[in-house]
Scaffold this motif. Structure first.
Motif, mmCIF file in Angstrom:
data_model
loop_
_atom_site.group_PDB
_atom_site.id
_atom_site.type_symbol
_atom_site.label_atom_id
_atom_site.label_comp_id
_atom_site.label_asym_id
_atom_site.label_seq_id
_atom_site.Cartn_x
_atom_site.Cartn_y
_atom_site.Cartn_z
ATOM 1 N N GLY A 1 0.805 -1.209 0.000
ATOM 2 C CA GLY A 1 0.000 0.000 0.000
ATOM 3 C C GLY A 1 0.838 1.259 0.000
ATOM 4 N N ALA A 2 2.031 1.199 0.590
ATOM 5 C CA ALA A 2 2.916 2.353 0.652
ATOM 6 C C ALA A 2 3.823 2.387 -0.576
ATOM 7 C CB ALA A 2 3.755 2.310 1.929
ATOM 8 N N ARG A 3 4.419 3.530 -0.802
ATOM 9 C CA ARG A 3 5.313 3.712 -1.946
ATOM 10 C C ARG A 3 6.685 3.099 -1.648
ATOM 11 N NH1 ARG A 3 4.935 6.832 -6.360
ATOM 12 N NH2 ARG A 3 3.037 7.822 -5.539
ATOM 13 N N GLY B 1 18.437 3.338 2.346
ATOM 14 C CA GLY B 1 18.605 3.756 3.728
ATOM 15 C C GLY B 1 17.306 4.185 4.382
ATOM 16 N N VAL B 2 16.164 3.892 3.748
ATOM 17 C CA VAL B 2 14.850 4.209 4.320
ATOM 18 C C VAL B 2 14.087 2.916 4.557
ATOM 19 C CG1 VAL B 2 12.627 5.332 3.926
ATOM 20 C CG2 VAL B 2 14.736 6.485 3.247
ATOM 21 N N SER B 3 13.499 2.804 5.734
ATOM 22 C CA SER B 3 12.665 1.655 6.083
ATOM 23 C C SER B 3 11.207 2.088 6.063
ATOM 24 C CB SER B 3 13.043 1.127 7.471
ATOM 25 O OG SER B 3 12.169 0.115 7.891
ATOM 26 N N VAL B 4 10.351 1.294 5.394
ATOM 27 C CA VAL B 4 8.942 1.646 5.212
ATOM 28 C C VAL B 4 8.071 0.598 5.898
ATOM 29 C CG1 VAL B 4 7.096 2.090 3.554
ATOM 30 C CG2 VAL B 4 9.462 2.728 2.993
ATOM 31 N N TYR B 5 7.168 1.063 6.739
ATOM 32 C CA TYR B 5 6.151 0.174 7.313
ATOM 33 C C TYR B 5 4.974 0.137 6.353
ATOM 34 C CZ TYR B 5 2.286 -1.383 10.276
ATOM 35 O OH TYR B 5 1.202 -2.051 10.773
#
Length: 529
Positions: A217-219, A225-229
């Protein structure tokens, strides 16, 4: 017949007419029992287009109508009309094809099938199959283990040497005082949790981000170096997985998900990818340990082991960095499932022991303690964090479960987007189903009874929902939980404030406080501090 005689005598005593009827037919046939006592339904991960409906655990005739309908929907419509999460064939792990494992576990499954169940009840057969790299170190520290998909999972740490106690209770458990110590340490100092049994799936290749973008659902097209929930979604906008995705480099990502979902989540990515997408999946679960540290002293402990900068300015919440810790180098992700200042450490398995020893040595003067899954669960409920399989699942959308922040409708072409866009437009500002935080008045940690799961929630004399998970919250000193509530006009703040809520626990009614925000650190200031 000898082993049937005692049962027959009891039957005849209860219904004397049976004693004179005689045995008209005697039949003894094979039964199919699965390791967890549940059927295997749906598509199999190994061969596209092959479906299974097997392992009925002596309930084949009883289940036949529902299984037939569900399989017909799967084959004709592409998915069943109801959640099949606990019964999915893709929940099975490769090791569970082991003949000896199945022989030993199936014998116990029969007894579990007909026996009583209670919180903390544990299997006894086929134990020690899968162990985290630090199993013996954790055992020496007092870990009491439970079995989950073959893994020996530390549930709590008995610092008095008593060991696991398997006793049925809906009230305070024999291990509750240890869990209390762990939760208070997380609030006031720091705790170390070994989550190495969690699945780690590497997705790599030129189209890796597109494959993940399709199911999330998220981009996913974020900077390295970015973590996405985010959540993996299905065509109905329902949640198929609750994960974090970290971009390690331009064409390499790592997905961290729950250990029961190790196989099904890989299948979900493959199932929805285009044939011409250039990427590969690598199951890196055994390649990396996953140690997590939480609490106000966690930054100080890690900073003492590294020349890298762990300050909030250099290492903000949601960031991921390749860092040196002690004599090891690996990825550290700034997150916490407890709602505290926290970090997740993904390091190659061979460095686990040395890293563990260094953290324990640095943390001991600062009050560092070990924490098990019971403590982690109590803390995440206080913080209102959802657990896949209890609070969220295939029939729940992110908007219904308070996870709408993890959906980016400006992103085109992801699975379930049309359903979610329609729901947001039709049910705004409040969905008909909504996950809320709840607190029970008048209960104590000592006497209970405890919220666990599926207790009915009442509003003004009518049932409006049910508890999805609950436990005693040692940081807020209250019985807390999460619940799913329903209102045809939408579960709005006004509807919540205007209602008189109760929850039924073990047959008794108790007043219930309901709110949208969590009871612990509702603004998230501690976790992001």
């Amino acid at each position: 017949m000898e082993h049937l005689e005692p049962e027959l005598e009891r039957m005849f005593a209860r219904m004397p007419s049976l004693g004179s009827m005689g045995i008209q037919t005697f039949f003894c046939g094979p039964e199919s029992f699965t390791p967890d006592g549940r059927p295997h339904l749906g598509p199999v991960p190994e061969v596209q287009g092959v479906f299974a409906a097997t392992g009925m655990n002596s309930n084949g005739i009883l289940n036949s109508g529902g299984v037939g309908l569900t399989m017909a929907e799967w084959l004709i419509d592409g998915s069943p009309s109801r959640s099949m999460g606990p019964l999915l064939a893709t929940r099975a792990h490769p090791f569970q094809a082991n003949t000896r494992y199945n022989q030993d576990r199936a014998a116990e499954s029969v007894g579990i099938h007909y026996g009583l169940h209670w919180p903390g009840h544990q299997v006894r057969s086929a134990r020690g199959v899968r162990r985290v790299p630090l199993h013996h170190e954790l055992e020496s520290a007092g870990a009491c283990f439970a079995e989950r998909i073959g893994w020996e999972v530390p549930m709590y740490f008995d610092t008095e040497g008593g060991g696991w106690v398997d006793a049925p209770s809906l009230r305070r458990k024999p291990w509750s005082h240890f869990v209390q110590q762990e939760c208070i340490a997380a609030r006031d100092a720091a705790v170390l949790v070994d989550q190495s049994m969690y699945a780690k799936i590497v997705v790599q290749g030129p189209d890796a981000w597109r494959a993940l973008d399709r199911v999330c659902g998220a981009r996913m097209d974020v900077e390295p170096g970015v973590s996405v929930y985010t959540q993996f979604l299905n065509q109905r906008g329902g949640i198929e997985a609750d994960v974090t995705v970290t971009r390690l480099s331009e064409d390499r990502f790592i997905v961290v998900t729950g250990h029961p979902s190790q196989i099904r989540d890989q299948q979900h990515i493959r199932q929805h990818a285009d044939a011409d997408m250039r990427f590969e999946l690598f199951d890196a679960t055994s390649a990396h340990c996953l140690l997590t540290i939480h609490g106000p002293k966690s930054r100080e402990i890690l900073q003492g082991l590294s020349l890298d900068d762990f300050s909030s300015e250099a290492f903000p919440f949601g960031g991921a960095r390749l860092v040196d810790l002690a004599y090891a180098r690996g990825w550290v992700i700034r997150r916490s499932f407890l709602g505290e200042l926290g970090y997740e450490m993904l390091f190659p398995t061979e460095f686990a022991a040395g890293l563990y020893e260094a953290i324990c040595e640095a943390g001991r003067p600062l009050g560092l303690r070990h924490m098990g899954m019971f403590g982690l669960n109590a803390c995440r409920i206080e913080k209102g964090f959802r657990h896949f399989g209890h609070d969220i699942g295939e029939e729940d959308t992110p908007y219904e479960t308070g996870l709408g922040f993890a959906v980016d409708l400006s992103k085109a072409g992801f699975v379930g987007r049309e359903r979610l866009a329609a729901q947001k437009e039709r049910e705004a500002p409040a969905t008909r189903w909504r996950t809320v935080s709840v607190k029970v008045h008048g209960l104590t940690a000592g006497e209970g009874p405890y919220l666990i799961h599926n207790e009915p929630v009442w509003r003004d004399g009518g049932i409006v929902g049910f508890v999805t998970s609950g436990d005693w919250g040692f940081r807020v000193e209250a019985m807390v939980g999460l619940a799913s509530l329903h209102c045809g006009d939408g579960v709005s703040l006004d509807w919540i404030v205007a209602g008189r809520f109760e929850v039924q626990i073990a047959g008794e009614m108790y007043p219930l406080k309901v709110q949208l925000a969590p009871f612990y650190d509702p603004k998230g200031e501690i976790m992001r501090g």
